[in-house]
Design an enzyme around this catalytic site. Structure first.
Site, mmCIF file in Angstrom:
data_model
loop_
_atom_site.group_PDB
_atom_site.id
_atom_site.type_symbol
_atom_site.label_atom_id
_atom_site.label_comp_id
_atom_site.label_asym_id
_atom_site.label_seq_id
_atom_site.Cartn_x
_atom_site.Cartn_y
_atom_site.Cartn_z
ATOM 1 N N LYS A 78 -14.218 50.278 -10.588
ATOM 2 C CA LYS A 78 -12.938 49.958 -10.699
ATOM 3 C C LYS A 78 -12.041 50.761 -12.106
ATOM 4 O O LYS A 78 -13.046 51.010 -12.868
ATOM 5 C CB LYS A 78 -12.462 48.263 -11.088
ATOM 6 C CG LYS A 78 -11.149 47.928 -10.994
ATOM 7 C CD LYS A 78 -11.076 46.513 -11.320
ATOM 8 C CE LYS A 78 -9.674 46.077 -11.306
ATOM 9 N NZ LYS A 78 -9.686 44.257 -11.328
ATOM 10 N N SER A 159 -6.546 41.977 -7.855
ATOM 11 C CA SER A 159 -6.302 43.213 -8.277
ATOM 12 C C SER A 159 -7.136 44.520 -8.054
ATOM 13 O O SER A 159 -6.967 45.491 -7.830
ATOM 14 C CB SER A 159 -5.989 43.357 -9.797
ATOM 15 O OG SER A 159 -7.250 43.121 -10.487
ATOM 16 N N SER A 183 -9.212 38.034 -9.112
ATOM 17 C CA SER A 183 -9.203 39.521 -8.640
ATOM 18 C C SER A 183 -10.601 40.067 -8.187
ATOM 19 O O SER A 183 -10.369 41.230 -7.795
ATOM 20 C CB SER A 183 -8.755 40.466 -9.798
ATOM 21 O OG SER A 183 -7.226 40.255 -9.881
HETATM 22 N N1 GLN Z 1 -3.723 37.766 -9.281
HETATM 23 C C1 GLN Z 1 -3.824 37.212 -10.589
HETATM 24 C C2 GLN Z 1 -2.636 37.752 -11.678
HETATM 25 O O1 GLN Z 1 -1.838 38.717 -11.117
HETATM 26 C C3 GLN Z 1 -5.368 37.605 -11.076
HETATM 27 C C4 GLN Z 1 -5.328 38.898 -11.601
HETATM 28 C C5 GLN Z 1 -6.879 39.312 -12.009
HETATM 29 O O2 GLN Z 1 -7.666 38.200 -11.850
HETATM 30 N N2 GLN Z 1 -7.046 40.264 -12.675
HETATM 31 O O3 GLN Z 1 -2.830 37.539 -12.665
#
Ligand code: GLN
Length: 487
Positions: A78, A159, A183
């Site tokens: 990532k 994400s 995410s």
């Molecule tokens: N969807 C969540 C957010 O936008 C989680 C994101 C994540 O876990 N990095 O904050």
């Protein structure tokens, strides 16, 4: 070639060790497939020269009988993990030209074990989002398609959408991801993969681009539970460069993996059932039955603070993000847009460098931290966070694990994303509690919806119960017989 791509991480490791295949062969197959599947937009940077050089070294080490734990296995990373000498952007324009001079602890651990670097994977900007559409490199296409409309492009989740699409489409044998509020688990559910968010502090955050430091955790995305066990084993380390790093006893998750829940007490929180769609309800019922059939005892539990988890997360995460992102000022890092004064330089740089969702979070964060609102929002949210943690503690005095859905439903179309950001935040309803309480959670691919799309079930455990999660997860895995996409 497709035989090579259809191997799991553990199978590939065994084939390499038995010298049935070479890492150069395996890596070349992946590099070719990455080229063929470029339209998915999963990679934001491919590193074929590095991959082949890594693979050659690994083959030599295997020949000499010096193979380490992940020797010769091609992985995707990532783009939130700093990689020395390799551009790292967190998919933000503001880091568009950032080439770290250091390596994150997690990726260093993987390279120390002989893993091969295929490249950097797409993600929502600074890991903020659930669709991967918030990336400065554009969205990622989910390799899964609706039966009723195979031309519709679906999101891979976020994400870590590049990571999930890559592993599902077999352009990475496994991938690193990160989870602040879901995410790893939500993209795992959307792409039919296993994704584990470990106990807070188990993996070092050093060298990972920070979003919300008290919630961020590294973890893997893989096709199988055994692969996740193998990856996590080598991602974990105590690190004195991370003040929140946890000293945990050494684990060999893979060697200790037992498909077994006999005598385990598994709770189903009633607050997670309320309002479930019929499809998700049916999936959860199936999961309950599989675990029962394997000898677990299912109990009803209550986590009464659940309705407050999303508002709490969406105060704490933006508050921490606004503080973390203050460092992108156009002076020390990445992009700079000049201005007539220092203030103007800051303003111009940040206006041009950040995307809309990141700006929204910075504004929310500054608001909830501002004097006058600090007590009403931030301090209150911290108190509720403690209550959420206490709720889990009480539940775990009665049960060993919890079973919940991972997401409210299956992957949606790139053009079906709700325009209201609050509606989007509902994606995280079953996942954020786990981060707020610092607990481990795993998503297991458990079935398909009526339109042929993957759905996931989540298991949550007390701190440092990763082995238990893998063991129970593999019971669901064995029962579900999930139909992975083949090359
Ligand atoms: N969807 C969540 C957010 O936008 C989680 C994101 C994540 O876990 N990095 O904050």
């Amino acid at each position: 070639m497709s035989d090579l791509l259809n191997l799991t991480l553990v199978e590939a490791r065994n084939a390499l060790a038995a010298k049935k295949i070479s890492s150069v062969e395996l890596t070349t197959a992946y590099l070719k497939q990455m080229e063929a599947k470029r339209s998915l937009n999963a990679y934001v940077l491919e590193t074929p020269e590095i991959a082949l050089a890594n693979a050659k070294t690994s083959d030599e080490r295997i020949q000499k009988g010096m193979a380490a734990g992940l020797e010769g296995l091609p992985l995707g990373i990532k783009d939130l993990y700093c990689t020395k000498g390799i551009r790292t952007t967190a998919c933000s324009k503001i880091l568009g030209n950032f080439v770290p001079t250091y390596e994150s602890t997690v990726t260093q651990n993987l390279w120390n074990q002989g893993a091969v670097c295929l490249g950097k994977l797409n993600m929502d900007e600074f890991a903020m989002g659930s669709t991967n559409l918030n990336s400065c490199f554009g969205g990622v296409e989910n390799p899964w398609k609706r039966k009723s409309d195979p031309t519709k492009k679906l999101v891979p989740g976020g994400s870590s959408g590049g990571s999930s699409a890559a592993v599902a489409a077999r352009i990475a044998l496994a991938a690193t991801a990160s989870d602040t509020g879901g995410s790893i688990r939500q993209p795992a559910a959307f792409c039919g993969l296993v994704g584990i968010k470990p106990t807070y502090g188990l993996c070092s955050r050093w060298g990972m681009v920070a979003f919300a430091s008290s919630l961020d955790q590294a973890g893997p995305l893989t096709r199988t539970v055994a692969d996740a066990a193998l990856m996590l084993q080598y991602m974990v380390s105590f690190d004195d460069k991370d003040a929140t790093s946890k000293k945990a006893p050494d684990q060999n998750y893979l060697a200790n993996l037992k498909t077994d829940v006999k005598g385990m007490r598994i709770g189903v929180p009633k607050e997670y059932i309320e309002g479930l769609s019929p499809t998700m309800r049916a999936l959860l019922d199936k999961g309950i039955q599989w675990l029962k059939d394997a000898g677990a005892e299912i109990r009803d539990v209550s986590l009464k603070t659940t309705p407050y988890a999303l508002p709490t997360y969406y105060i704490i995460a933006p508050a921490e993000a606004s503080a973390n992102l203050a460092r992108y000022d156009g002076v020390r890092y990445g992009a700079r847009v000049e201005g007539g004064s220092l203030d103007e330089l800051y303003e111009n740089t940040r206006t041009a460098g950040f995307g809309a969702e990141v700006k929204r979070r910075i504004m929310i964060g500054n608001y909830v931290l501002s004097s006058g609102y600090y007590d009403a929002y931030y301090i209150r949210a911290q108190k509720v966070r403690q209550l959420i943690t206490d709720d889990f503690k009480t539940a775990f005095s009665d049960v060993d694990l919890l079973l919940t859905p991972t997401t409210p439903g299956a992957a949606f179309g790139m053009d079906e994303v709700p325009s209201d950001p609050i509606a989007m935040y509902l994606q995280d309803i079953y996942t954020v509690t786990v981060n707020l309480a610092g607990l481990p959670g795993i998503s297991i691919p458990a079935g398909l919806d009526d339109d042929g799309l993957p759905l996931g079930l989540q298991l949550i455990g007390p701190a440092l119960s990763e082995q238990r999660l893998f063991n129970a997860g593999s019971v669901i895995e064995a029962a579900a017989q999930f139909p992975f996409l083949k090359d």
